[in-house]
Write an enzyme that holds these catalytic residues in place. Structure first.
Site, PDB file in Angstrom:
ATOM      1  CB  VAL A  73      -0.929   0.024   1.240  1.00  0.00           C
ATOM      2  CG1 VAL A  73      -1.756   1.312   1.255  1.00  0.00           C
ATOM      3  CG2 VAL A  73      -1.843  -1.192   1.257  1.00  0.00           C
ATOM      4  CB  ALA A 118       4.838   2.600   1.010  1.00  0.00           C
ATOM      5  CE  LYS A 119       5.020  -1.564   8.119  1.00  0.00           C
ATOM      6  NZ  LYS A 119       5.948  -0.813   8.990  1.00  0.00           N
ATOM      7  N   GLY A 120       4.049  -2.923   3.356  1.00  0.00           N
ATOM      8  CA  GLY A 120       3.713  -4.157   2.662  1.00  0.00           C
ATOM      9  C   GLY A 120       3.583  -5.295   3.649  1.00  0.00           C
ATOM     10  CG  ASP A 159       7.207  -3.990  10.082  1.00  0.00           C
ATOM     11  OD1 ASP A 159       7.490  -2.936  10.659  1.00  0.00           O
ATOM     12  OD2 ASP A 159       6.171  -4.627  10.346  1.00  0.00           O
TER      13      ASP A 159
END
Ligand code: NAD
Length: 429
Positions: A73, A118-120, A159
């Site tokens: 995202v 952003a992050k996944g 992460d």
């Protein structure tokens, strides 16, 4: 005057989301009154720019083909490429990844990094898979999101349950697909592959700087200040060591094995040795053990939750007697606990600034990769400390100006920066 046009939300953006995305939306609504004419653009913050959901088919070691769901995202890229980690966890949901990406936009802007958020994530319990399977899963995920990531587009990082090795696989996959060596596509890489010195300690060092700035503002001398820390890993351990070296008394440390206390101050270096051999702080020499209630009730100048989210709640906030709470972990204080502590006059240094040291050194890694010129650890620590102090000062200035908490102030600073960029860029096409 005609009625404003309604803005129907896409089905996945539930404004009453009970999960992390809903919490984020409430935080945005709280800062809206402070954004002046920029409020016109506020809807930008409530809708991620881009959401990609990918299927990840992978052949397992036993010959079966398994399918995993992956996400990337990009919440906002008004100020620069997206930046944010990749999480491997069985509970990963789109709501969570959206919220984490939005908090990355806020964190990057609060520290004034030229990044968006952003992050996944992949919904997977990595403990159930071999190293070879994890490599194949990571490589297929990277290929699937390859069209939207890149050194100038969106830069993933480690992460929960991902690490430098995961980043090396991502970098290699992206580079092979693009036909070039693109070290800057991820950060948190091994140093041998363009990773930065100082990255491992960066978040804890940032927490230390934030604690020192808050102490200065409260006229508390770090020398002799009593400090309690939950979490003695990367973040909490580094912050505790640096505070100890600066003359503070680390009176209690709480980890997954237990809680140790010494009213005269624990020797943090000896505690590291003990953790290395015993696996945790429990049973450390020259200490007595405490219950969680006793830990939270300790009278301290500085309390640092640096373990897990949601640790300080309405059930234990009343017990807490500290002047300054520095959020090393992400989201360690629930909104209800935040209200209780604020009404008692506790100064809370919010996670978006307090633990931004990690993403700041990730930014340094990206800059070094672009210029292919690497800095010494001393230079990195020096620049990190300067950026953390500047971020703290911007936040505390806004808190004083509007008479709001540091958390609200950090959001005001960040949302203003993001929306100013949005406004001057204008809409195209
Ligand atoms: P880590 O794994 O190195 O250390 C975690 C520590 O928490 C360990 O000491 C562990 O014993 C302790 N812990 C785990 N479960 C516990 C429990 N139930 N009760 C008490 N203690 C417990 O992790 P880290 O990298 O230090 O990260 C800590 C927190 O900081 C996490 O919330 C993470 O998301 C956040 N954070 C980390 C970074 C980073 O760069 N590492 C950046 C931003 C935020």
């Amino acid at each position: 005057m005609t009625e404003p046009m309604p803005h129907p939300l896409p089905s996945y953006l539930n404004p009453k989301d009970p999960g992390p995305w809903g919490i984020y939306l409430q935080q945005v609504d709280r800062v809206a009154p402070y954004l002046g004419p920029l409020t016109r653009w506020i809807e930008t913050l409530k809708r991620p720019k881009r959401i990609l959901i990918v299927d990840i088919p992978v052949e397992l070691d036993n010959g079966q083909v398994a399918h995993f769901e992956g996400y990337r995202v990009q919440h906002n890229t008004s100020r620069g490429p997206g930046k944010g980690g990749v999480r491997y966890h069985q509970d990963v949901t789109l709501s969570e990844v959206m919220a984490l990406s939005a908090w990355m936009s806020v964190k990057a802007a609060a520290v004034n990094l030229p990044f968006g958020g952003a992050k996944g994530g992949i919904r997977i319990d990595p403990r159930d898979y071999s190293q070879a399977e994890l490599e194949r899963i990571t490589r297929r995920y990277t290929s699937e999101i390859g069209a939207i990531i890149g050194p100038n587009k969106d830069i993933p990082a480690p992460d929960v349950n991902t690490n430098a090795q995961t980043m090396a696989w991502m970098m290699d996959t992206y580079s092979m697909n693009e036909g070039m060596t693109a070290t800057g596509v991820v950060t948190g890489k091994p140093v041998a592959l363009g990773g930065s010195l100082g990255r491992v300690e960066a978040t804890g060092r940032g927490v230390y700087v934030a604690a020192c700035e808050a102490a200065r503002e409260c006229h508390i001398d770090i020398k002799g200040a009593r400090v309690a820390v939950q979490g003695f890993g990367n973040v909490g351990g580094t912050a505790a060591r640096l505070l100890h070296e600066a003359g503070a008394k680390v009176v209690a440390v709480y980890d997954h094995t237990g809680i140790v206390h010494n009213a005269h101050g624990l020797n943090t270096l000896a505690l590291f040795d003990h953790v290395r051999t015993a696996g945790g702080v429990a049973g450390a020499p020259d200490s007595e053990s405490l219950t969680p209630e006793e830990f939270w009730s300790l009278e301290t100048e500085i309390l640092i939750p640096a373990a897990l989210e949601g640790q300080i709640t309405q059930d234990n906030a009343d017990l807490i007697h500290t002047k300054i709470l520095v959020e090393g972990a992400n989201g360690p204080t629930t909104p209800e606990a935040d209200d209780i502590l604020s009404s008692k006059g506790t100064m809370i240094v919010p996670d978006v600034v307090a633990n931004a040291g990690g993403v700041t050194v990730s930014y340094f890694e990206w800059v070094q990769d672009f210029s292919s010129f690497f800095w010494t650890e001393q230079e990195i620590n020096h620049r990190l400390e300067a950026m953390m102090r500047a971020a703290y000062s911007a936040m505390s200035g806004v808190a004083r100006e509007h008479q709001v908490s540091l958390r609200t102030a950090a959001f005001i600073v960040a949302c203003t920066r993001i929306l100013e960029a949005r406004q001057v860029r204008g809409l195209y096409p």
